[in-house]
Design a protein around this motif. Sequence first.
Motif, PDB file in Angstrom:
ATOM      1  N   HIS A 122     -51.541   7.288 -25.693  1.00  0.00           N
ATOM      2  CA  HIS A 122     -50.174   7.419 -25.218  1.00  0.00           C
ATOM      3  C   HIS A 122     -49.259   6.451 -25.968  1.00  0.00           C
ATOM      4  O   HIS A 122     -49.662   5.323 -26.284  1.00  0.00           O
ATOM      5  N   PRO A 123     -48.025   6.854 -26.241  1.00  0.00           N
ATOM      6  CA  PRO A 123     -47.084   5.938 -26.898  1.00  0.00           C
ATOM      7  C   PRO A 123     -46.636   4.836 -25.947  1.00  0.00           C
ATOM      8  O   PRO A 123     -46.696   4.985 -24.718  1.00  0.00           O
ATOM      9  N   ALA A 124     -46.183   3.735 -26.528  1.00  0.00           N
ATOM     10  CA  ALA A 124     -45.650   2.631 -25.724  1.00  0.00           C
ATOM     11  C   ALA A 124     -44.316   3.040 -25.107  1.00  0.00           C
ATOM     12  O   ALA A 124     -43.661   3.981 -25.557  1.00  0.00           O
ATOM     13  N   GLU A 125     -43.923   2.335 -24.073  1.00  0.00           N
ATOM     14  CA  GLU A 125     -42.614   2.582 -23.465  1.00  0.00           C
ATOM     15  C   GLU A 125     -41.502   2.310 -24.472  1.00  0.00           C
ATOM     16  O   GLU A 125     -41.669   1.542 -25.419  1.00  0.00           O
ATOM     17  N   GLN A 126     -40.372   2.947 -24.259  1.00  0.00           N
ATOM     18  CA  GLN A 126     -39.199   2.720 -25.095  1.00  0.00           C
ATOM     19  C   GLN A 126     -38.171   1.870 -24.353  1.00  0.00           C
ATOM     20  O   GLN A 126     -38.154   1.840 -23.115  1.00  0.00           O
ATOM     21  N   GLU A 127     -37.337   1.208 -25.127  1.00  0.00           N
ATOM     22  CA  GLU A 127     -36.233   0.455 -24.540  1.00  0.00           C
ATOM     23  C   GLU A 127     -35.226   1.431 -23.942  1.00  0.00           C
ATOM     24  O   GLU A 127     -34.900   2.452 -24.562  1.00  0.00           O
ATOM     25  N   PRO A 128     -34.723   1.171 -22.754  1.00  0.00           N
ATOM     26  CA  PRO A 128     -33.749   2.084 -22.151  1.00  0.00           C
ATOM     27  C   PRO A 128     -32.438   2.076 -22.917  1.00  0.00           C
ATOM     28  O   PRO A 128     -32.088   1.081 -23.561  1.00  0.00           O
ATOM     29  N   PRO A 129     -31.701   3.169 -22.898  1.00  0.00           N
ATOM     30  CA  PRO A 129     -30.409   3.218 -23.599  1.00  0.00           C
ATOM     31  C   PRO A 129     -29.400   2.268 -22.968  1.00  0.00           C
ATOM     32  O   PRO A 129     -29.499   1.911 -21.792  1.00  0.00           O
ATOM     33  N   LYS A 130     -28.422   1.864 -23.779  1.00  0.00           N
ATOM     34  CA  LYS A 130     -27.421   0.905 -23.317  1.00  0.00           C
ATOM     35  C   LYS A 130     -26.610   1.446 -22.147  1.00  0.00           C
ATOM     36  O   LYS A 130     -26.147   0.677 -21.288  1.00  0.00           O
ATOM     37  N   ASN A 131     -26.409   2.753 -22.110  1.00  0.00           N
ATOM     38  CA  ASN A 131     -25.623   3.351 -21.029  1.00  0.00           C
ATOM     39  C   ASN A 131     -26.437   3.630 -19.776  1.00  0.00           C
ATOM     40  O   ASN A 131     -25.945   4.266 -18.844  1.00  0.00           O
ATOM     41  N   GLY A 132     -27.680   3.184 -19.745  1.00  0.00           N
ATOM     42  CA  GLY A 132     -28.502   3.363 -18.565  1.00  0.00           C
ATOM     43  C   GLY A 132     -29.325   4.630 -18.606  1.00  0.00           C
ATOM     44  O   GLY A 132     -29.158   5.488 -19.483  1.00  0.00           O
ATOM     45  N   THR A 133     -30.222   4.744 -17.653  1.00  0.00           N
ATOM     46  CA  THR A 133     -31.165   5.858 -17.630  1.00  0.00           C
ATOM     47  C   THR A 133     -30.853   6.889 -16.559  1.00  0.00           C
ATOM     48  O   THR A 133     -31.520   7.926 -16.499  1.00  0.00           O
ATOM     49  N   THR A 134     -29.895   6.659 -15.713  1.00  0.00           N
ATOM     50  CA  THR A 134     -29.611   7.592 -14.621  1.00  0.00           C
ATOM     51  C   THR A 134     -28.951   8.865 -15.153  1.00  0.00           C
ATOM     52  O   THR A 134     -28.405   8.883 -16.268  1.00  0.00           O
ATOM     53  N   PRO A 135     -28.979   9.953 -14.376  1.00  0.00           N
ATOM     54  CA  PRO A 135     -28.406  11.223 -14.852  1.00  0.00           C
ATOM     55  C   PRO A 135     -26.930  11.099 -15.214  1.00  0.00           C
ATOM     56  O   PRO A 135     -26.166  10.370 -14.566  1.00  0.00           O
ATOM     57  N   ARG A 136     -26.550  11.836 -16.276  1.00  0.00           N
ATOM     58  CA  ARG A 136     -25.145  11.874 -16.711  1.00  0.00           C
ATOM     59  C   ARG A 136     -24.562  13.275 -16.558  1.00  0.00           C
ATOM     60  O   ARG A 136     -23.393  13.485 -16.870  1.00  0.00           O
ATOM     61  N   VAL A 137     -25.371  14.228 -16.163  1.00  0.00           N
ATOM     62  CA  VAL A 137     -24.897  15.568 -15.826  1.00  0.00           C
ATOM     63  C   VAL A 137     -25.379  15.877 -14.419  1.00  0.00           C
ATOM     64  O   VAL A 137     -26.401  15.336 -13.964  1.00  0.00           O
ATOM     65  N   PRO A 138     -24.669  16.726 -13.680  1.00  0.00           N
ATOM     66  CA  PRO A 138     -25.066  17.018 -12.298  1.00  0.00           C
ATOM     67  C   PRO A 138     -26.448  17.668 -12.234  1.00  0.00           C
ATOM     68  O   PRO A 138     -26.669  18.735 -12.806  1.00  0.00           O
ATOM     69  N   VAL A 139     -27.365  17.041 -11.531  1.00  0.00           N
ATOM     70  CA  VAL A 139     -28.739  17.547 -11.477  1.00  0.00           C
ATOM     71  C   VAL A 139     -28.812  18.868 -10.714  1.00  0.00           C
ATOM     72  O   VAL A 139     -29.529  19.795 -11.119  1.00  0.00           O
ATOM     73  N   ALA A 140     -28.075  18.970  -9.617  1.00  0.00           N
ATOM     74  CA  ALA A 140     -28.117  20.202  -8.823  1.00  0.00           C
ATOM     75  C   ALA A 140     -27.612  21.391  -9.631  1.00  0.00           C
ATOM     76  O   ALA A 140     -28.172  22.498  -9.555  1.00  0.00           O
ATOM     77  N   LYS A 141     -26.571  21.185 -10.426  1.00  0.00           N
ATOM     78  CA  LYS A 141     -26.055  22.262 -11.270  1.00  0.00           C
ATOM     79  C   LYS A 141     -27.082  22.670 -12.313  1.00  0.00           C
ATOM     80  O   LYS A 141     -27.309  23.860 -12.557  1.00  0.00           O
ATOM     81  N   LEU A 142     -27.737  21.688 -12.942  1.00  0.00           N
ATOM     82  CA  LEU A 142     -28.762  21.984 -13.933  1.00  0.00           C
ATOM     83  C   LEU A 142     -29.908  22.764 -13.291  1.00  0.00           C
ATOM     84  O   LEU A 142     -30.420  23.727 -13.875  1.00  0.00           O
ATOM     85  N   ALA A 143     -30.318  22.373 -12.095  1.00  0.00           N
ATOM     86  CA  ALA A 143     -31.408  23.070 -11.412  1.00  0.00           C
ATOM     87  C   ALA A 143     -31.051  24.535 -11.165  1.00  0.00           C
ATOM     88  O   ALA A 143     -31.897  25.420 -11.300  1.00  0.00           O
ATOM     89  N   ARG A 144     -29.786  24.796 -10.828  1.00  0.00           N
ATOM     90  CA  ARG A 144     -29.360  26.188 -10.632  1.00  0.00           C
ATOM     91  C   ARG A 144     -29.369  26.951 -11.957  1.00  0.00           C
ATOM     92  O   ARG A 144     -29.747  28.122 -12.008  1.00  0.00           O
ATOM     93  N   GLN A 145     -28.967  26.294 -13.032  1.00  0.00           N
ATOM     94  CA  GLN A 145     -28.892  26.961 -14.332  1.00  0.00           C
ATOM     95  C   GLN A 145     -30.257  27.362 -14.856  1.00  0.00           C
ATOM     96  O   GLN A 145     -30.381  28.352 -15.584  1.00  0.00           O
ATOM     97  N   ILE A 146     -31.299  26.624 -14.529  1.00  0.00           N
ATOM     98  CA  ILE A 146     -32.627  26.917 -15.056  1.00  0.00           C
ATOM     99  C   ILE A 146     -33.507  27.662 -14.052  1.00  0.00           C
ATOM    100  O   ILE A 146     -34.651  28.001 -14.372  1.00  0.00           O
ATOM    101  N   ALA A 147     -32.979  27.933 -12.868  1.00  0.00           N
ATOM    102  CA  ALA A 147     -33.812  28.492 -11.794  1.00  0.00           C
ATOM    103  C   ALA A 147     -34.481  29.798 -12.196  1.00  0.00           C
ATOM    104  O   ALA A 147     -35.639  30.054 -11.830  1.00  0.00           O
TER     105      ALA A 147
END
Length: 332
Positions: free
Chosen positions: A156-181
């Motif tokens: 397995h690869p080593a962990e990566q450094e998190p991005p400067k803008n953080g790791t939390t979602p930047r697009v609405p998760v519920a909307k994405l879930a509907r789009q891929i349903a």
Amino acid sequence: MFKGDLTVAAAYLTPAGGAVVTSVSPVGLADRAANEVSFTTSLGFPKKLERILHNPRVSLAYHTREHGFATHSHYVLAQGRAAVDLQPSAQRLAELMDASELFLGRTKRGGVWDWLLREYHQNRVFVDVHPDRIAVWPDLSASGPATVTGAPWPRHPAEQEPPKNGTTPRVPVAKLARQIAALPHRLLAYQGADGHPVILPVTVTGHDETGLRLAASSELLPPGGRRAGFLAHGFQPQCVGVSMRTVTGWLTVEDGRALYAPHTSTGMTAPPNRLVTTVANGLLAKQGLRRAQRNGTTARLHDLAARHRAQGSERQPTAFEDAPAQSTRPQR
């Protein structure tokens, strides 16, 4: 094994160490003698080509069986180095048209159609992948041990450094879930320990404001946090009615539980009508080529390709040449 799927997943790497995974239709382009599996793209998608030219490590996942000709039920991952053919010969383009008709139906010909589809057919770009490693799982879930030819499977690869803008979602998760349903195929891609993209099938088991919850083979889910790409797609016979959503984001795996926080999301849906799709492909190819010529993309890509050829690339022929052949059953 490599000539039957109508649609496969292709992954390439980003400068930040992430992976982008998208769907392509390779129309059976594979040559065991040349240690080569291929797909085509367009100058209308220059970012993909630029990233492959900057970092030629590319992977292809053969993960669909419907509407194609493959007779096996394996999940196949080919990882290798890509060469980009920006100026394919007339013979190669003619062979592509012949191959594509088996999968995509007969090409429309005649005065107006020849004009409309000229750029779509004559300005294709070939991406030729020379596998360093081929891994084959016994079923499409990629569970259980894999048969690996070529380079040994890395840890397995080593962990990566998190991005400067953080790791939390930047697009609405519920909307994405509907789009891929309604999209049946879901895959995840990340940079492996040896620098090749790893593509694995995943199941979305739920979601909340923190991201999509994913399930996958524990052998392929790397612990810790890292940049990762996500693809959901579906298609009908002859690639009519294609629908695809490509996502980039941050993957966190703890105790075998995977959470995917989406950061960007782009998608496309083509109508389930071959005539409309053909017209749209022709017009988009014309527009994309003119834009690439106007903004200097064409010249920039040719310069990158020339530098890539000058640097040379190592060829490791054992993976494809040692991989077991699987039968396909082409039918019109």
